[in-house]
Design a protein around this motif. Structure first.
Motif, mmCIF file in Angstrom:
data_model
loop_
_atom_site.group_PDB
_atom_site.id
_atom_site.type_symbol
_atom_site.label_atom_id
_atom_site.label_comp_id
_atom_site.label_asym_id
_atom_site.label_seq_id
_atom_site.Cartn_x
_atom_site.Cartn_y
_atom_site.Cartn_z
ATOM 1 N N PRO A 23 0.833 -1.218 0.000
ATOM 2 C CA PRO A 23 0.000 0.000 0.000
ATOM 3 C C PRO A 23 0.861 1.259 0.000
ATOM 4 O O PRO A 23 1.969 1.283 0.531
ATOM 5 N N LYS A 24 0.328 2.297 -0.610
ATOM 6 C CA LYS A 24 1.031 3.571 -0.726
ATOM 7 C C LYS A 24 0.419 4.601 0.226
ATOM 8 O O LYS A 24 -0.798 4.657 0.398
ATOM 9 N N ALA A 25 1.292 5.408 0.821
ATOM 10 C CA ALA A 25 0.837 6.431 1.758
ATOM 11 C C ALA A 25 0.267 7.626 0.995
ATOM 12 O O ALA A 25 0.700 7.948 -0.112
ATOM 13 N N PHE A 26 -0.721 8.293 1.588
ATOM 14 C CA PHE A 26 -1.259 9.532 1.031
ATOM 15 C C PHE A 26 -1.578 10.483 2.182
ATOM 16 O O PHE A 26 -1.778 10.062 3.330
ATOM 17 N N GLU A 27 -1.597 11.761 1.889
ATOM 18 C CA GLU A 27 -1.839 12.798 2.896
ATOM 19 C C GLU A 27 -3.135 13.522 2.587
ATOM 20 O O GLU A 27 -3.457 13.806 1.417
ATOM 21 N N GLN A 28 -3.889 13.827 3.624
ATOM 22 C CA GLN A 28 -5.142 14.559 3.468
ATOM 23 C C GLN A 28 -5.383 15.390 4.727
ATOM 24 O O GLN A 28 -5.471 14.842 5.837
ATOM 25 N N ASN A 29 -5.430 16.682 4.548
ATOM 26 C CA ASN A 29 -5.677 17.608 5.658
ATOM 27 C C ASN A 29 -4.679 17.427 6.800
ATOM 28 O O ASN A 29 -5.043 17.451 7.979
ATOM 29 N N GLY A 30 -3.399 17.237 6.436
ATOM 30 C CA GLY A 30 -2.370 17.104 7.445
ATOM 31 C C GLY A 30 -2.294 15.755 8.111
ATOM 32 O O GLY A 30 -1.477 15.560 9.020
ATOM 33 N N ARG A 31 -3.101 14.806 7.696
ATOM 34 C CA ARG A 31 -3.077 13.452 8.241
ATOM 35 C C ARG A 31 -2.686 12.466 7.144
ATOM 36 O O ARG A 31 -2.788 12.784 5.951
ATOM 37 N N TRP A 32 -2.264 11.259 7.577
ATOM 38 C CA TRP A 32 -1.757 10.278 6.625
ATOM 39 C C TRP A 32 -2.564 8.987 6.701
ATOM 40 O O TRP A 32 -3.037 8.594 7.772
#
Length: 669
Positions: A473-482
């Protein structure tokens, strides 16, 4: 009581302001022990120290850095650090602050030996503290780079300057055993210049008459007796140390003992366990209350139904509702009857079909038997007799035998068979369509099986190919969270973590509110975030930090029962750890069956060899050495500096010459 001396102002105004802030923090500390603060101290060799803090159980060398920002470290020991993308180097040509501390620590120990006796302080336990003037954010690699250098266990980075006095209290160690009178006497000797070897530049002026600088007469008078007692106890402790067989590691460069911190952690653990027990009891009570309310509600509903059934219908809606319920009940009964009839009909049809299949099977067996009997009888049939005189020919009509008569001779047995079984021909003709159909499907079934097997194999191959090439799985960021995404882009874990690391061996380290844990490639938390730091698994174990202590966690999430001042990751089945005795190696969570082999420094095994420090010099050992230690470490010599083995060779420094050696200890290119 605080004794603060500054022989001369700092040339850097920012460092002078920082020193005054340190003085103010020490003076404002409640119930603080006797403290001697030395600033801008010139040593006999010409070196200059930013500050030194001497307390009854700690000797701390302060490195003052007025700046703050983001700290990045590529090489903790041998290269410049980066602070907000600007180089952070050390004084006197040192590459970085840690290298500066390593150099100044030896100089400070040499300087203090003329004031302190061996029984008062083990100067190998001088600690270092890099104090930033502004808040600092550590890069993700700082923890790993620092833990890779065992000697760094006595050097600390303080990101938040407001926690200076708290961190200073955590550096206490029983190896430093000074009394208030010892500290006051040391202050007086430095100010009065009683030691002849101290140059004039070191004479510290008398402090201004501040309340914290005054010595109590009783304490001054009682000074020598506690000092003597401390020296006697230290002498006995040293004799016991030699009796235990640890005299060959007399110059350990280890981390602070931290007994106060351990006790505080134990107390905190007990309080948390008590809180957990209380919360569990409260939750259990609430659950029982909810269950009781639910049972009471069920009883109330039953009573209401009984009352409603017993009450007369006083409204048209009640009558309509009853009629509707009755109609739905009838429809339900009709549907159930229809379903039962359908099941019965289906079972009857199945029985009929089974009977037909059985009949067809019997007929096929009979036909096969008849065909075999016919094939066995036809070779024994007599030759066809010559045709008798045809009446027509005799009459002179000139008729010839027909083709049917000439090419379809019928033997007597065959003719008798056909004439004797006129009744069997009808069923045989009736079974011919079924037989042809069965033979057709029998021919098709193998091909259909091959096609189905091929399709199934293709599906499995496609699935295996996608699974093999999908990747973790690949990490992603959204609204300062991961969070994490699957290979096809679907969300595996929503963005709820403060930070995440890459997947390794099916696991990834995640951070939530300052605590670290593990998740697997299915998005499940296999180890809930609870640690101050956590490394990926190595050889089945993950290194974890709890406060200032280290331990390990296995793949099942079980924590080791032992805690260490410092530790390195497992490599080739062993991990180097540090406790109050020194550095040694462990193989897992099992308790030691015999005293371990101790080192001043110990590093991870690479290519079957590990770098260690013995009696002030470096060398290399194999795992066999741990079973049978030998003072002779041949084929390897003793080196003033050394690196780990990589690609079959290691860099060493011997007698001022730097070169590489191979695994047999021979110089190589």
């Amino acid at each position: 009581m605080l004794h603060a001396f500054l022989p001369a102002p700092f040339s850097d105004a920012a460092r002078h302001v920082q020193f005054e802030a340190v003085r103010a923090a020490l003076a404002a500390e409640p119930q603080a022990p006797a403290t001697l603060l030395l600033g801008n101290l010139m040593l006999p060799d010409g070196g200059r120290l930013d500050a030194v803090v001497i307390r009854p159980h700690s000797l701390t060398l302060l490195l003052l850095e007025p700046r703050g920002g983001h700290l990045a470290i590529r090489d903790f020991a041998h290269a410049a650090w980066q602070l907000d993308s600007a180089p952070l180097t050390g004084a006197a040509g040192a590459d970085n602050p840690f290298q500066q501390f390593s150099q100044q620590k030896e100089a400070l120990a040499h300087f203090l030996r003329q004031y302190l006796e061996a029984g008062q302080a083990n100067l190998n336990f001088i600690t270092g503290l890099l104090l930033f003037g502004e808040p600092v954010v550590f890069g993700r690699e700082v923890e790993e780079r620092m833990a890779a250098v065992p000697a760094a266990s006595s050097f600390h980075l303080l990101a938040d300057p407001t926690r200076f006095t708290r961190r200073l209290a955590q550096l206490a160690t029983p190896e430093i055993d000074l009394t208030e009178a010892d500290i006051a006497q040391l202050a007086q000797e430095l100010t009065a210049g009683k030691v002849a070897s101290v140059p004039e530049t070191l004479l510290i002026p008398e402090p201004k008459p501040e309340p914290e600088s005054e010595l109590e007469p009783a304490a001054a008078a009682a000074g020598p007796a506690p000092a003597a007692g401390g020296g006697f106890l230290q002498q006995k402790a040293t004799q016991l140390w030699h009796w235990l067989g640890a005299h060959d590691i007399d110059d350990l460069d280890t981390a602070p003992y931290g007994y106060e911190e351990v006790a505080a952690r134990q107390q905190e653990k007990q309080e948390l366990e008590q809180l957990r027990t209380t919360m569990q009891a409260e939750v259990a009570t609430q659950l029982r209350a909810l269950e009781a309310r639910e049972a009471e509600r069920e009883r109330s509903l039953v009573q209401l139904r009984e009352k409603l059934a017993a009450a007369p219908a006083v409204a048209p809606e009640a009558a309509a509702l009853q009629a509707r319920i009755a109609a739905e009940s009838r429809e339900k009964d009709i549907l159930e009857a229809a379903m039962q009839a359908s099941r019965a009909e289906s079972e009857a049809r199945n029985r009929e079909l089974d009977a037909k299949i059985e009949q067809l099977s019997q007929l096929m067996l009979q036909m096969q038997a008849a065909t075999a009997a016919s094939a066995a009888a036809e070779p024994a049939a007599p030759a066809p007799p010559k045709p008798a005189a045809n009446p027509a020919v005799a009459a002179g009509l000139g008729a010839e035998p027909t083709a049917a008569a000439a090419f379809s001779p019928v033997s007597a047995p065959a003719a008798a068979r056909h004439s004797a079984a006129p009744a069997a021909s009808a069923p045989a003709k009736a079974t011919q369509p079924y037989a042809r159909l069965l033979r057709k499907w029998r021919r098709r079934l193998p091909r259909l099986g091959i096609v189905a097997g091929g399709l199934m194999g293709l599906i499995v191959a496609i699935w295996a190919f996608r699974a093999a090439t999908a990747g973790p799985p690949k990490a992603f960021e959204q609204n300062g969270r991961w969070g994490f995404l699957e290979a096809d882009g679907d969300t595996l874990v929503p963005a709820r973590y403060t930070s995440v690391a890459e997947f390794r061996e099916g696991r990834a380290v995640v951070e939530k509110q300052g605590a670290f844990g593990f998740i697997n490639d299915k998005g499940e938390e296999t180890l809930a975030p609870a640690y101050d730091a956590l490394n990926p698994c190595a050889d089945g174990f993950a290194r974890a930090r709890i406060g200032d202590l280290y331990t390990f966690v296995d793949e099942k999430g079980e924590e080791f029962s032992h805690y260490y001042y410092n530790a390195l990751d497992f490599s080739e089945g062993r991990a180097a750890v540090l406790d109050r005795r020194g550095w040694f190696y462990i193989v897992g969570p099992e308790a030691e069956t015999k005293p371990p082999v101790l080192f001043q420094e110990a590093y991870s095994f690479h290519d079957g060899l590990a770098r260690v420090k013995l009696q002030g010099t470096y060398t290399f050992i194999s795992q066999d050495y741990l079973d049978e230690p030998n003072p002779d470490t041949k084929p390897f010599g003793r080196y003033t500096d050394a690196g780990d083995f990589a690609d079959g060779r290691a860099r060493v420094v011997q007698e001022g010459r730097t070169f590489y050696i191979d695994k047999s200890g021979e110089p190589t290119e």
